[in-house]
Design an enzyme around this catalytic site. Sequence first.
Site, mmCIF file in Angstrom:
data_model
loop_
_atom_site.group_PDB
_atom_site.id
_atom_site.type_symbol
_atom_site.label_atom_id
_atom_site.label_comp_id
_atom_site.label_asym_id
_atom_site.label_seq_id
_atom_site.Cartn_x
_atom_site.Cartn_y
_atom_site.Cartn_z
ATOM 1 N N LYS A 3 -25.833 -40.017 -28.568
ATOM 2 C CA LYS A 3 -26.621 -38.696 -27.543
ATOM 3 C C LYS A 3 -26.314 -37.612 -27.441
ATOM 4 O O LYS A 3 -24.794 -37.309 -28.088
ATOM 5 C CB LYS A 3 -26.556 -39.552 -25.969
ATOM 6 C CG LYS A 3 -27.550 -38.826 -25.347
ATOM 7 C CD LYS A 3 -27.308 -40.024 -24.123
ATOM 8 C CE LYS A 3 -28.393 -38.908 -22.632
ATOM 9 N NZ LYS A 3 -27.535 -39.480 -21.900
ATOM 10 N N SER A 15 -32.043 -41.911 -19.336
ATOM 11 C CA SER A 15 -31.605 -40.616 -19.953
ATOM 12 C C SER A 15 -32.203 -40.910 -21.878
ATOM 13 O O SER A 15 -32.118 -40.195 -23.150
ATOM 14 C CB SER A 15 -30.720 -39.738 -20.125
ATOM 15 O OG SER A 15 -30.136 -39.922 -19.458
ATOM 16 N N SER A 65 -29.156 -45.377 -17.568
ATOM 17 C CA SER A 65 -29.852 -44.168 -18.607
ATOM 18 C C SER A 65 -29.120 -45.633 -20.242
ATOM 19 O O SER A 65 -29.778 -44.714 -21.221
ATOM 20 C CB SER A 65 -29.062 -42.667 -19.207
ATOM 21 O OG SER A 65 -29.804 -42.450 -18.240
#
Length: 474
Positions: free
Chosen positions: A77, A152, A176
């Site tokens: 990420k 997210s 997330s």
Amino acid sequence: MFLFSNIQQYHIDLIAQRTSCTIAVEHYLDAISKNNELNAFVEVYATEALQRARELDEKRINHNIKGKLHGVVIALKDVICYKDHKVTAASKILNSFTSLYNASAVQYLIDEEAIIIGTCNCDEFAMGSSNENSVYGIVKNPIDQTKVPGGSSGGSAVAVSAGMCMVSLGSDTGGSVRQPADFCGIVGFKPTYGRISRYGLIAYASSFDQIGIFGNNIADVCDVLNVISRTDEYDSTMIQHDNEIKFQEKQEKKFRIGYMKDVMEHPMLDQEIKTAIFKRLDSLKEEGHEITPINFDLIDYVVPAYYVLTAAEATSNLSRFDGIRFGHQSTSPVSNLNDFYIKNRSEGFGKEVKRRIMLGNFVLSSGYYDAYYSKAQQVRKMLVDKTEAIFATCDLLILPVSPTTAFNLNEKAKDPIAMYLADIFTVFANLAGIPAIAVPLFKHTNGLPFGLQILAAKENDEILLQFSNQIFTQ
Ligand code: GLN
């Protein structure tokens, strides 16, 4: 033709020379370019990943595999630092910023011979539940491109779900990792707070943030966890643990499993999800597990407490992004230093991040501190106490991951409260610091996947993963 089922089988195939790391990387690079419209990747390290694959193939002389994650193709990420590579938290304020060092988790991956193939799109500074708050644009759900992938860590979930890497790392502050895993039909695991070093993870809310792992199965998640959860002197909030998760394929242990009545009766919960979970609880009972309903009347307080506390922490963490030493600098004329900060931050941060910074400042300001911030801390303490009481009588807790399956793109983008409320079932684990996993098990009549969320007591990550594997492979 390269086919991936799990890391163990991949290693067997490598030793038997049925495949190579180079073939694997070529396969994933091809998949990434074919899935370009999903917008899951921010950067793809094609040349570098191929080079590393060739080196590993050469190194595997005498059919030996040295690293525990030898040749495993991983995506990160865009909030996790990888030395000499861009890291931006999907924000204009970190536009073109290059990491000066490796996050400890990344260093451990490299030490164990993993191949990092690229960085994944996400909500700006990990704030969001739909991956619609990114400077790089929205990410699409690979199962239905009219739906959000969740957030997210949407890009990291999509990368695994659409077969663009073997496993990926995300971060989970309030769901997330688990929620996008649920929306994309894969496994998403958030360990106990403090199990994985946060050194090199761009901070959102430090007392909640944990690196989490996406995979196609529980065994792969365990393999990655055992590597990246090594202790680290750079993160003083790490818990001391020297145990590797022991993973036995075929275990048939019986557990004491709780479910929260107030969660299962919650008006936000989709009826079909509710029915599927109750059915599963019935079958677990038939298999000999003990199933106990638990009262959890605090459920409607978890989202407000979470958003007050995380906004407060974010306000403090994000104060370092002022455009002076690094990050976006405004080119418009400024009259003084304060004006310069204002311009840099106003231009650099997106709408949602600004909303949270303002909310955080509000709840921390004198006059409101006691009414909001202290109150939310008290709620957190009550949740921690309640968690201890629950796990005194249960080994595991089962609940939904999200009230619905993946929602439509744009459905909640203009309604932040609706977006926040949808986090109702995931934020509890972060408030309490306990391990939690999303296990994909069901398919809704709307064609979308969903699964179970399973929680365990602090530091009981091993029990959680063993049980998850038991039900996942059934
Ligand atoms: N959706 C939650 C939020 O926006 C969780 C985000 C996260 O876990 N990083 O805060």
